[in-house]
Design a protein around this motif. Sequence first.
Motif: not given
Lengths: 413, 413
Positions: A151-167
């Motif tokens: 569970a912690i490995r999954r947490e470490l390997l989850t990458f979230i970006v917010t904002g659907g513009g170009a950036t």
Amino acid sequence: MERTPVVVILGGGFAGLHAVKVLADEPVKIILVDKNNYHLFQPLLYQVATAGLGPEDISYPLRAILQQQSNTEFHMAEAVDINLEGKKLITSNGEIDYDYLLVAVGAVTNFFGNANVAKNAYGLKNLEDAFKLRNHILSMCELATQENDPAIRRELLTFIVTGGGATGVECIGGIAELVHHVLVKDYPELDFSESSLLLLEGGDRLLVSMPEDLSMAALTELRRKGVDVRFHAKVDDFDSRGVRLADGTSIPARTLVWGAGVRCAPIIEKCKVQTDRLGRAMVLPTLQLPEYPEVFVVGDAAHYKQDGRPLPMIAPVAVQQAETAAKNVLNIVQGNPLQNFLYRELGNLATIGRSFAVAHFNRWKFSGFFAWLLWLAVHLIRLVGFRNRFIVTINWAWDYFFYDRALRMIHRL
Amino acid sequence: MERTPVVVILGGGFAGLHAVKVLADEPVKIILVDKNNYHLFQPLLYQVATAGLGPEDISYPLRAILQQQSNTEFHMAEAVDINLEGKKLITSNGEIDYDYLLVAVGAVTNFFGNANVAKNAYGLKNLEDAFKLRNHILSMCELATQENDPAIRRELLTFIVTGGGATGVECIGGIAELVHHVLVKDYPELDFSESSLLLLEGGDRLLVSMPEDLSMAALTELRRKGVDVRFHAKVDDFDSRGVRLADGTSIPARTLVWGAGVRCAPIIEKCKVQTDRLGRAMVLPTLQLPEYPEVFVVGDAAHYKQDGRPLPMIAPVAVQQAETAAKNVLNIVQGNPLQNFLYRELGNLATIGRSFAVAHFNRWKFSGFFAWLLWLAVHLIRLVGFRNRFIVTINWAWDYFFYDRALRMIHRL
């Protein structure tokens, strides 16, 4: 003999640097002020964050650019305030008198007052941001190799970006390529099916400034690259262990990149001129401040309406405004009438990882490999300094042919 | 079936990495432990400090090197202690059991207990050192442009290096080139006749490991480059405003680079084996610790006498010892007799800025341009990774043809 007028240009970004060049051979003395001694090519920050380029590749010393320009001095300092009545720029080391001031301070990440997110999430507006994000992503993988709890490995390997513009789109695209093509080889002991890549957008489509079919093409490509794109997803909180959305959903994750908004750098609000809710100064059609005709504000620092809508905070607007503002300074000096600003939209490009981009130029719109080549060419041409262009090309070629990002070092500098 | 023996290699420097390669196809399981996830090419640190190369050019991800090597795992962690009795390496995140341990931790700057100097002076042993020194040198020039007091300007523009060995000579040579060929163009508003470059050496000659005529050649070249070289000059104190020498002389300066000594990284002293005054473990001719035959110590971490004198703390010794130690691990595993270490001196090179080096190989000794080409070739060949080699070559060629160091950004990363 008359004294040569002093033009202080605040900010060495796209706009400030362009204004400096417009005034290069004119009868004015220019003082360029920036808190950094380098120009930063912001559109490629996400590549530094995803180990494709080094910080040195997208920054260029301002003094090197100014060497050939005899009417310009550089003053490295942080602007603290502007004494509009006394015509003085107040900096971290001393005051600078001006006859004309051109404010091109650019933008900072806008966390909309959410202190927890501001503290724990990663912005993507300066080199430090990008550098820290690169170190962080790689460190998460190192920690995952030493973690027994899945569970912690999954947490470490989850990458979230917010904002659907170009950036946001470019950043999650870069992370997807880094994970799927590079890190899987670097970390044979990790099972990357435990990894998740998410792009959260508050509205109902990506790249709103693009035509709708290009938004769809970008969405399809991101999903093909393994990115879980969610719409109507608004981040309420992030405590560095997980994201909480407005609808109550929690997503365990150690990484949140904030691409969901920018606002003007704080100096404009400090000097008490009229601003909009993003801290941008309201300017006249000539780009002057209404009560201070010797002060021009451009780019992300200016609120300028055209066809009833404020212009977006993007580089082409900034550069074109810098051109008009610099010429208007000259117009005043030379006793000519001022010109009003008019934005000419040149086009719109966004890339999603290797070999795919979407492009929109007037009647033309297209997506895929050819759009990516165009994106590549445009960015290389705009990159300041022949040497940087050359090294960036090598890095990209390397990346392209060997599916390898060579810069995945965790530097604690 | 017998269990595969576990060889823990502590340190991913020249020695550790060489040992990893020697054991690549052997019937052992290797765990490489380093606090950084990259290999650092230390001999070129001074080039990062003097804006000739970027941090990314002289560091290379260890996992990229290990991708092809299936018997090796990488564990990023700081080694805290060694439990010699229990055969455990204790790290910042957990313990690692070993059957054999190869300690290749390298050296740190030796300030000889002078806390003031340790706090204010710049070492030159890791990337952070080099990066901070680059930022500092450039910041001093920026401050000087804004300083009206000529005495303080002189203080800002005085750069002192102490230690007349290769580190000190190469560093002051790099600073001299940076100042005289680049900064003079970047800072037209500064009068660099106010600048001083000093090399302070406690003894009576430079490069003591070289023949005396080469020491003289290096001295002549440094003086020709405008460096004030002083002998019998021992630094007693440095408070970031000035250096005080043992003879009472004071030299106002904001910059002191400490090239006057190194000592073994502290872990050796922590685990209470017999050490010399530089913190190095006393080792058997087989490079084993006397009471722990499963522990090998090499390079800067080992005190090894040959011909009555301890071998110097330099890369060639480290790499040759790593070879012997790795082979001796195999000898034990395979039941073969161990071999004693014997150092074969290959030669000695040091460079003084652009186009000049001194070289000594057995009967041959020479200095000047040809020695510099040799120095260039040797360093490029040894640099890990084709890509880094390529980019370093471009940087050097650029530097050479245009007298320009493109990397003079002050990055606050």
